[in-house]
Write a protein that holds these residues in place. Sequence first.
Motif, mmCIF file in Angstrom:
data_model
loop_
_atom_site.group_PDB
_atom_site.id
_atom_site.type_symbol
_atom_site.label_atom_id
_atom_site.label_comp_id
_atom_site.label_asym_id
_atom_site.label_seq_id
_atom_site.Cartn_x
_atom_site.Cartn_y
_atom_site.Cartn_z
ATOM 1 N N UNK A 177 0.912 -1.183 -0.133
ATOM 2 C CA UNK A 177 -0.201 0.019 0.173
ATOM 3 C C UNK A 177 0.849 1.144 0.005
ATOM 4 N N UNK A 178 0.615 2.319 -1.116
ATOM 5 C CA UNK A 178 1.405 3.275 -1.070
ATOM 6 C C UNK A 178 0.475 4.619 -0.692
ATOM 7 N N UNK A 179 0.664 5.092 0.514
ATOM 8 C CA UNK A 179 -0.154 6.004 0.925
ATOM 9 C C UNK A 179 0.020 7.414 0.677
ATOM 10 N N UNK A 180 0.119 7.739 -0.489
ATOM 11 C CA UNK A 180 -0.068 9.065 -0.892
ATOM 12 C C UNK A 180 1.351 9.706 -1.039
ATOM 13 N N UNK A 181 1.426 10.754 -1.831
ATOM 14 C CA UNK A 181 2.616 11.625 -1.987
ATOM 15 C C UNK A 181 3.752 10.836 -2.603
ATOM 16 N N UNK A 277 -8.005 0.264 6.825
ATOM 17 C CA UNK A 277 -8.573 1.714 6.498
ATOM 18 C C UNK A 277 -7.351 2.754 6.780
ATOM 19 N N UNK A 278 -7.160 3.569 5.881
ATOM 20 C CA UNK A 278 -6.227 4.652 5.937
ATOM 21 C C UNK A 278 -6.419 5.810 5.289
ATOM 22 N N UNK A 279 -5.485 6.908 5.426
ATOM 23 C CA UNK A 279 -5.519 8.199 4.832
ATOM 24 C C UNK A 279 -4.034 8.386 4.460
ATOM 25 N N UNK A 280 -3.997 9.414 3.715
ATOM 26 C CA UNK A 280 -2.648 9.854 3.463
ATOM 27 C C UNK A 280 -1.917 10.774 4.214
ATOM 28 N N UNK A 335 -9.645 -3.274 11.426
ATOM 29 C CA UNK A 335 -8.618 -3.993 12.149
ATOM 30 C C UNK A 335 -7.242 -3.045 12.230
ATOM 31 N N UNK A 336 -6.940 -2.719 11.108
ATOM 32 C CA UNK A 336 -5.819 -1.742 10.947
ATOM 33 C C UNK A 336 -5.988 -0.353 10.534
ATOM 34 N N UNK A 337 -5.682 0.461 11.170
ATOM 35 C CA UNK A 337 -5.670 1.884 10.902
ATOM 36 C C UNK A 337 -4.519 2.799 10.670
ATOM 37 N N UNK A 338 -4.159 3.115 9.359
ATOM 38 C CA UNK A 338 -3.038 3.808 9.106
ATOM 39 C C UNK A 338 -3.033 5.059 8.457
ATOM 40 N N UNK A 339 -2.212 5.951 8.864
ATOM 41 C CA UNK A 339 -1.973 7.415 8.412
ATOM 42 C C UNK A 339 -0.669 7.583 7.998
ATOM 43 N N UNK A 340 -0.571 7.996 6.596
ATOM 44 C CA UNK A 340 0.722 8.310 5.946
ATOM 45 C C UNK A 340 1.189 9.696 5.967
ATOM 46 N N UNK A 370 1.247 5.091 12.329
ATOM 47 C CA UNK A 370 1.433 6.115 11.784
ATOM 48 C C UNK A 370 2.945 6.036 10.898
ATOM 49 N N UNK A 371 2.783 6.080 9.598
ATOM 50 C CA UNK A 371 3.640 5.589 8.515
ATOM 51 C C UNK A 371 4.326 6.815 8.216
#
Length: 399
Positions: A177-181, A277-280, A335-340, A370-371
Amino acid sequence: TGVETPPRHVKRLLEVENGKLCYVVGTVYVDMPLKPNVLEDLARDHHITAPPPREKYHSASDEIMLEDESGRVRLVGQKIDDAEGVFVTGTIMAALGAETSSGDFEVIEYCFAGLPPQPALKPAQPDGEWVAIASGLEMGSASDAADVRTEMLVEYLLGEAGEEEDQDEAVKISRLILAGNSLARPDIGASAGEEPKKYGYDSSLYTAKPTEALDAFLSELAPSLPIELMSGETDPTEPTMPQQPLHHALLPKSAMYEGLTGRTNPFWCDIGGASFFGTSGQTVDDIFKYLEGNDRLGVAMQTLEWSHIAPTCPDTLWCFPFTDRDPFILHQTPHVYFVGNQPRFETRLVEAQPAAESEDQTVKRVRVVLVPKFSETGEVVLVNTATLEVRRRRFALGE
């Protein structure tokens, strides 16, 4: 707690009676003098240069209010004074208290929606799968070190680098998963006195290097590893939330592979029986400006408690004008919440105990991650779909 009759629910804030214990539900509004106000800017008689953006809108003059369709009331009391990192414009809150003689509402206790229902974790494999999450690749920058780190990442994900232990770990990675930018900001070096070209594009005003570098990177991985490509703040797509996927025409080579899928920001998916579930990162970055502290992981965890990941839309974070629904409300707990695109790696396993009166007594478990930006840290996060275990891998020269 010593009250003979339970407090009644007052449906309209302006119908609260002085001195009578009750509870109200409304939308939090934080009156912040330092927050930018576009209406005030438009109302000025003369135009002045816009001030530089602030890192924080928070100040000692902030006032916490609760509003509904009938009006707005200021919240006071020790509970409000002691709370930090809790109140942000746009969140829905219930408050127990009474109106004071000055017309304020003194809060005895408050609560938010809490975590919504969570589906059972059903791993497809007993040991689970590993999902790699990276953000802020910023492909096409002028840094040679960044290019080397990116190539090291490709070799690792393809199982061609490191010791035998590293190669065995890479084989177990089922998704990236590439979370933006993912694209660097183009370095425009045009001189002010040059005349623009009439035909074609001006190489001094436009460079295809970022998209070409990203296309080549994805083309190496997509045949072997499924990739979810999310949009980000600096990527060439609409800045309004929810952001739409990058157009496939930008990536002509890698777009031909079925393994590459463009995704929105925010993004839901199910991998190996676990919901991700995640955002950039824009949502947490914007909420962060409203709060006094520097705990970004706490902000991300608080959005789960609010059941809303972007309460500051559209106040200070651009979003599409939705009239019949709010796409940022959480209807289920992931189950997994990531923030890029965060400054550094942080993670915590959140366990929410069910309420005593709830029919479902299952403990909700969420892995919050937090990525960090790969272009600055060289770090990639691995998450296991069965145990929610997290590993961090760093790629750097000389290591």
